[in-house]
Structures are given as C-alpha cells and as structure tokens.
Scaffold this active site. Sequence first.
Site, short mmCIF file in Angstrom:
data_model
loop_
_atom_site.label_atom_id
_atom_site.label_comp_id
_atom_site.label_asym_id
_atom_site.label_seq_id
_atom_site.Cartn_x
_atom_site.Cartn_y
_atom_site.Cartn_z
N ASN A 1 8.34 -14.55 -69.36
CA ASN A 1 7.34 -14.49 -69.44
C ASN A 1 6.37 -13.91 -71.08
OD1 ASN A 1 3.89 -14.16 -69.58
ND2 ASN A 1 3.87 -13.08 -67.63
N TRP A 2 6.32 -14.49 -71.80
CA TRP A 2 6.31 -14.07 -73.44
C TRP A 2 4.54 -13.57 -72.84
CZ3 TRP A 2 8.03 -18.06 -77.50
CH2 TRP A 2 9.43 -18.04 -77.58
N LYS A 3 4.15 -13.61 -72.47
CA LYS A 3 2.30 -13.24 -72.10
C LYS A 3 1.14 -13.37 -73.77
CE LYS A 3 3.94 -10.00 -69.17
NZ LYS A 3 3.87 -8.08 -68.63
N HIS B 1 -0.49 -14.37 -62.49
CA HIS B 1 0.05 -13.37 -62.81
C HIS B 1 -0.64 -12.10 -62.92
CE1 HIS B 1 1.84 -10.23 -65.62
NE2 HIS B 1 2.80 -10.74 -65.20
N GLU C 1 -1.71 -9.58 -64.06
CA GLU C 1 -2.93 -9.66 -65.60
C GLU C 1 -3.88 -11.18 -65.46
OE1 GLU C 1 0.21 -9.72 -68.52
OE2 GLU C 1 1.66 -8.11 -67.30
N GLU D 1 6.26 -9.19 -58.22
CA GLU D 1 5.65 -8.31 -59.24
C GLU D 1 5.27 -7.03 -58.97
OE1 GLU D 1 6.74 -10.81 -63.38
OE2 GLU D 1 4.81 -10.66 -63.10
N GLY E 1 5.76 -3.77 -67.54
CA GLY E 1 5.36 -2.90 -68.26
C GLY E 1 5.92 -1.23 -68.55
N SER F 1 10.58 -4.81 -65.55
CA SER F 1 10.69 -3.68 -65.80
C SER F 1 11.76 -4.33 -65.73
CB SER F 1 10.82 -2.10 -65.89
OG SER F 1 9.12 -1.46 -66.81
N GLY G 1 9.12 -9.94 -68.87
CA GLY G 1 8.54 -9.31 -69.82
C GLY G 1 8.53 -9.19 -71.32
N GLY G 2 8.44 -7.74 -71.20
CA GLY G 2 9.49 -7.44 -72.84
C GLY G 2 10.54 -7.80 -72.66
P1 13P Z 1 7.80 -6.41 -67.62
O1 13P Z 1 9.61 -7.03 -67.34
O2 13P Z 1 7.08 -6.48 -69.92
O3 13P Z 1 7.51 -5.04 -67.44
O4 13P Z 1 6.65 -7.64 -67.53
C1 13P Z 1 6.80 -8.51 -66.17
C2 13P Z 1 5.71 -9.56 -66.29
O5 13P Z 1 4.88 -8.83 -66.12
C3 13P Z 1 6.54 -10.77 -66.44
O6 13P Z 1 5.71 -11.91 -65.73
#
Ligand code: 13P
Length: 247
Positions: A9-11, A93, A95, A165, A171, A211, A232-233
């Site tokens: 997920n590149w956000k 998600h 967020e 999640e 994050g 994470s 994510g990251g």
């Molecule tokens: P991280 O891997 O950066 O913690 O993010 C997780 C996430 O929100 C994937 O959708």
Amino acid sequence: MRIPIIAGNWKMNKTIEEAIQLVKEIKSNLKDGVETVVCVPFTALSEVKKEISGTKLKLGAQNMHWEESGAFTGEISPLMLKEIGVDFCIIGHSERRQYFGETDEMVNRKIKSALKHGISPIVCVGETLEQREANIEKKVVETQILKAFDGIVAEEVEKIVIAYEPIWAIGTGKTATKEEANEIIAFIRKIIMNKYQQEISDKVRIQYGGSVKPDNITDIMNQSDIDGALVGGASLKPEEFIKLVSF
Ligand code: 13P
C-alpha cells in the site's frame, strides 16, 4: 489451499515516474506461488498497468466510490478503475476511516460495488490502541467485519481479502506479536465461518498489516491463519518489498 498474498500500500507516495521505477524492480523479482499486488496512487494506475502487462504482478487502487458516476467531486468510480484494469481495491483503510470519516456503512457499500464490477476488495479492519488497552479489540473487529459483510452472499466471499491492521501498529515500528496477530486473524476466520460456513472461511484470505518488515515477515507468514501482509512503509523500497515477497 490459500495462496499467500503480499500487497504494497503505497499510500500518498510516488509520482508516476517514481512509480514506474519501483515496479520495474518489483516485476522482475516476483516469486511463484505468491500473489503480489501494488496498490498505487490513482495518478499512477494507468502507467503502472502498462508497465506490468505480461507479468504476474497485480494492480490495486487504494480507495473508490460506490457509485458508477455522478456529482461526487474528487471521487473515483469503480468503472474508472475497471477501465484501467485494476484487480484489487483497498477498502476501509484505517487512515480513510480516521481522516476522511469513512463509516462501516460506506465500507459495506464500497465492497458491494467493487464486487459488482469485478474488483477484489482488500477490506481493512483493526482496533485503536485505546480499544486494545480496554480489551475490546475482538468486539471492535467483529463489529467491523459483520457490518462490512452485511448482505454479501457466500459465493462472493472468497473474492474478498481481509486485512487485519491494528491501528497502533501502523507506521509506528510497533508490530503486533505474531501470536497476537494470529489470534485475531483466527478469530476473524471464525466470524466468517459462523456467518457462512467452514468451506468459505477456509478459503478466505486474511492478511496482517502494521510495520511488516523483512525481519518479521517469516514469523508472521509462519502463523496458521495469516495468509499474507498489507505493507506500507517497506513497500516503497524495492529491496525491502522484494524480500517480503520471498518471505
Ligand atoms: P506500515 O507497514 O507502514 O506500518 O503501514 C501498514 C499499512 O497501513 C498498510 O496498509
């Protein structure tokens, strides 16, 4: 047998040029037997689709509206995603729930719309730190799952991927322990079993997200009920994402 699924997920990251650069590296390092997905920003979807054509790398969006068209300024419809050839769409998600006011009802509408248009939803659920400290994480996740799956017929369920999640692990560098993650994911599978039947719950794929990094992926993937990761990251760095895919 559930095929493992690792999704990045590149956000809100990567310009089109950067996106092409990243998928060039990923597409030449795929692993057989692992479904790999990149969920890229809307602006990069078309170009990434061209770049991955002829490979097994799948394409995902990060959000969509449930309507096909209309006066919804700034929104993207399932028809628009379908035209590009998107395979997956992240829905609900944390967020989006937290910063953009998405409710369980909206999540449910989006899931139904995605399925109607042949897009596989990656449905996100998870509790906040406060909720975990109050020991209500199972109740929270159960409510999210039951509302998300309201009105979804059994035949559609295996097209849906669920991502657990925990918000406190996103994050933050703080991962749920593999046992904590597996416990909730097994619990989610039980909810699906109770609502549908075991044959269905045995097929549905449930990812862990929060994470996920090269140094914890093996432990996570070795758990009985965890079928993949939503990352994510670490999905923004080719060397790290490639390691995750070859867990
Ligand atoms: P991280 O891997 O950066 O913690 O993010 C997780 C996430 O929100 C994937 O959708």
